[in-house]
Design a protein around this motif. Structure first.
Motif, PDB file in Angstrom:
ATOM      1  N   ILE A  48       6.937  16.379  15.515  1.00  0.00           N
ATOM      2  CA  ILE A  48       6.341  15.459  14.577  1.00  0.00           C
ATOM      3  C   ILE A  48       5.684  14.477  15.236  1.00  0.00           C
ATOM      4  N   TYR A  49       4.472  14.214  15.089  1.00  0.00           N
ATOM      5  CA  TYR A  49       3.659  13.337  15.604  1.00  0.00           C
ATOM      6  C   TYR A  49       3.452  11.841  14.742  1.00  0.00           C
ATOM      7  N   SER A  50       3.423  11.904  13.562  1.00  0.00           N
ATOM      8  CA  SER A  50       3.473  10.870  12.591  1.00  0.00           C
ATOM      9  C   SER A  50       3.784  11.444  11.229  1.00  0.00           C
ATOM     10  N   TYR A 128      -4.848   7.008   9.858  1.00  0.00           N
ATOM     11  CA  TYR A 128      -4.907   7.246   8.429  1.00  0.00           C
ATOM     12  C   TYR A 128      -3.443   7.423   8.090  1.00  0.00           C
ATOM     13  N   VAL A 129      -2.587   8.132   8.612  1.00  0.00           N
ATOM     14  CA  VAL A 129      -1.492   8.435   8.055  1.00  0.00           C
ATOM     15  C   VAL A 129      -0.462   7.433   8.272  1.00  0.00           C
ATOM     16  N   ASN A 130      -0.569   6.645   9.307  1.00  0.00           N
ATOM     17  CA  ASN A 130       0.131   5.583   9.627  1.00  0.00           C
ATOM     18  C   ASN A 130      -0.013   4.206   8.803  1.00  0.00           C
ATOM     19  N   THR A 131      -1.362   4.071   8.491  1.00  0.00           N
ATOM     20  CA  THR A 131      -1.668   3.118   7.561  1.00  0.00           C
ATOM     21  C   THR A 131      -1.991   3.404   6.102  1.00  0.00           C
ATOM     22  N   ASN A 132      -1.266   4.516   5.769  1.00  0.00           N
ATOM     23  CA  ASN A 132      -1.482   5.056   4.449  1.00  0.00           C
ATOM     24  C   ASN A 132      -0.705   4.125   3.212  1.00  0.00           C
ATOM     25  N   SER A 133       0.141   3.527   3.554  1.00  0.00           N
ATOM     26  CA  SER A 133       0.723   2.601   2.507  1.00  0.00           C
ATOM     27  C   SER A 133      -0.072   1.650   2.348  1.00  0.00           C
ATOM     28  N   THR A 134      -0.938   1.135   2.992  1.00  0.00           N
ATOM     29  CA  THR A 134      -1.989  -0.118   2.862  1.00  0.00           C
ATOM     30  C   THR A 134      -2.986   0.285   1.815  1.00  0.00           C
ATOM     31  N   HIS A 135      -3.477   1.794   2.094  1.00  0.00           N
ATOM     32  CA  HIS A 135      -4.576   2.356   1.582  1.00  0.00           C
ATOM     33  C   HIS A 135      -4.182   2.372  -0.048  1.00  0.00           C
ATOM     34  N   HIS A 136      -2.997   2.599  -0.321  1.00  0.00           N
ATOM     35  CA  HIS A 136      -2.349   2.870  -1.727  1.00  0.00           C
ATOM     36  C   HIS A 136      -1.959   1.517  -2.086  1.00  0.00           C
ATOM     37  N   ALA A 137      -2.130   0.294  -1.559  1.00  0.00           N
ATOM     38  CA  ALA A 137      -1.699  -1.100  -1.911  1.00  0.00           C
ATOM     39  C   ALA A 137      -0.093  -0.861  -2.307  1.00  0.00           C
ATOM     40  N   ILE A 138       0.596  -0.248  -1.658  1.00  0.00           N
ATOM     41  CA  ILE A 138       2.138  -0.420  -1.833  1.00  0.00           C
ATOM     42  C   ILE A 138       2.755  -1.420  -0.949  1.00  0.00           C
ATOM     43  N   SER A 139       2.557  -1.384   0.347  1.00  0.00           N
ATOM     44  CA  SER A 139       2.765  -2.437   1.362  1.00  0.00           C
ATOM     45  C   SER A 139       2.068  -2.264   2.613  1.00  0.00           C
ATOM     46  N   ASN A 140       2.010  -3.379   3.167  1.00  0.00           N
ATOM     47  CA  ASN A 140       1.303  -3.497   4.695  1.00  0.00           C
ATOM     48  C   ASN A 140       2.053  -2.523   5.434  1.00  0.00           C
ATOM     49  N   PHE A 141       1.380  -1.609   6.236  1.00  0.00           N
ATOM     50  CA  PHE A 141       2.035  -0.464   7.047  1.00  0.00           C
ATOM     51  C   PHE A 141       2.939  -0.917   8.088  1.00  0.00           C
ATOM     52  N   LYS A 142       2.549  -2.264   8.810  1.00  0.00           N
ATOM     53  CA  LYS A 142       3.488  -2.702   9.758  1.00  0.00           C
ATOM     54  C   LYS A 142       4.900  -3.122   8.871  1.00  0.00           C
ATOM     55  N   GLU A 143       4.982  -3.350   7.855  1.00  0.00           N
ATOM     56  CA  GLU A 143       6.269  -3.644   7.233  1.00  0.00           C
ATOM     57  C   GLU A 143       7.046  -2.557   6.300  1.00  0.00           C
ATOM     58  N   LYS A 145       8.913   0.692   5.341  1.00  0.00           N
ATOM     59  CA  LYS A 145       9.814   1.354   6.036  1.00  0.00           C
ATOM     60  C   LYS A 145       9.755   2.959   6.261  1.00  0.00           C
ATOM     61  N   TYR A 146       9.026   3.657   5.372  1.00  0.00           N
ATOM     62  CA  TYR A 146       8.953   5.072   5.343  1.00  0.00           C
ATOM     63  C   TYR A 146       7.734   5.599   6.019  1.00  0.00           C
ATOM     64  N   VAL A 147       7.237   4.773   7.122  1.00  0.00           N
ATOM     65  CA  VAL A 147       6.192   5.293   8.040  1.00  0.00           C
ATOM     66  C   VAL A 147       6.492   5.575   9.533  1.00  0.00           C
ATOM     67  N   SER A 148       6.064   6.161  10.385  1.00  0.00           N
ATOM     68  CA  SER A 148       6.344   6.347  11.357  1.00  0.00           C
ATOM     69  C   SER A 148       6.068   5.237  12.643  1.00  0.00           C
ATOM     70  N   TYR A 149       5.088   4.116  11.987  1.00  0.00           N
ATOM     71  CA  TYR A 149       4.545   3.230  12.857  1.00  0.00           C
ATOM     72  C   TYR A 149       5.672   2.486  13.743  1.00  0.00           C
ATOM     73  N   GLN A 150       6.490   1.897  13.071  1.00  0.00           N
ATOM     74  CA  GLN A 150       7.854   1.128  13.850  1.00  0.00           C
ATOM     75  C   GLN A 150       8.403   2.095  14.933  1.00  0.00           C
ATOM     76  N   SER A 151       8.590   3.381  14.463  1.00  0.00           N
ATOM     77  CA  SER A 151       9.178   4.275  15.470  1.00  0.00           C
ATOM     78  C   SER A 151       8.277   4.375  16.674  1.00  0.00           C
ATOM     79  N   LEU A 152       6.870   4.590  16.359  1.00  0.00           N
ATOM     80  CA  LEU A 152       6.044   4.792  17.466  1.00  0.00           C
ATOM     81  C   LEU A 152       5.830   3.529  18.353  1.00  0.00           C
ATOM     82  N   ILE A 153       6.007   2.313  17.824  1.00  0.00           N
ATOM     83  CA  ILE A 153       5.626   1.074  18.709  1.00  0.00           C
ATOM     84  C   ILE A 153       7.001   0.792  19.453  1.00  0.00           C
TER      85      ILE A 153
END
Length: 195
Positions: A48-50, A128-143, A145-153
């Motif tokens: 799994i990459y993202s 796109y996948v790591n910023t998807n929550s922002t695209h859907h106005a759910i939450s800023n992707f950096k915050e 919890k259910y996206v791979s961004y924090q694990s990747l950094i």
């Protein structure tokens, strides 16, 4: 449209949504449970990459393992590569139906998958996948919890292919920079998705 079978050593964007756009994740525990099932059913056949889990849909960027790395039941042809995905969604649906006193299909008919055929498309999809929550106005992707961004950094142990993802962006700082300024050509991505 009939889905092409998964192939060894290939990248895929896999995604699906709830039946009738219904939420597939109804509580916070559902997200964790789904990720545990992903670990149980998918990690033997793919890396799994993202990923991004949103209330009514999900996205994963995966790479099916090389043929020689697959378990024997897949290399012998006894089991098809789509079976672990079916097992995952069946297990998750049964648990959600039981917990929430519902019946019937939770997901739309078939898992959607698009083979990723070049590195530029892979690069765009990771953004796109790591910023998807922002695209859907759910939450800023950096915050979120259910996206791979924090694990990747992070430097913590991860089951994600972190080094491979960061290498696509040269390093972690450039990965953060690209996602922060959203240097994503949405039109180019949409062309790929609509082909």
């Amino acid at each position: 449209m009939k889905q092409q079978p998964f192939e060894a050593a290939q990248f895929y964007h896999v995604f699906n949504r709830g039946n009738n756009k219904e939420n597939i994740f109804k509580t916070k525990d559902n997200y964790s449970y789904f990720l545990n099932l992903v670990k149980k059913y998918l990690l033997s056949i793919c890396d799994i990459y993202s990923y991004c889990l949103l209330p009514n849909h999900f996205h994963f960027i995966i790479r099916i393992k090389d043929f020689k790395e697959l378990p024997a039941n897949f290399t012998s042809g006894k089991t098809k590569l789509h079976q672990p995905f079916s097992n995952l969604f069946n297990a998750y649906t049964k648990a959600i139906n039981k917990k929430h006193q519902r019946t019937g299909s939770l997901f739309q008919e078939h898992l959607k998958r698009i083979k990723i055929t070049n590195e530029e498309y892979l690069h765009h999809l990771i953004v796109y996948v790591n910023t998807n929550s922002t695209h859907h106005a759910i939450s800023n992707f950096k915050e979120y919890k259910y996206v791979s961004y924090q694990s990747l950094i992070s430097e913590k142990t991860s089951l994600l292919k972190r080094a491979e993802v960061l290498n696509l962006f040269k390093d972690v700082e450039n990965f953060k920079y690209v996602l922060n300024v959203k240097k994503l050509n949405i039109e180019a991505l949409n062309e790929y998705l609509l082909e």
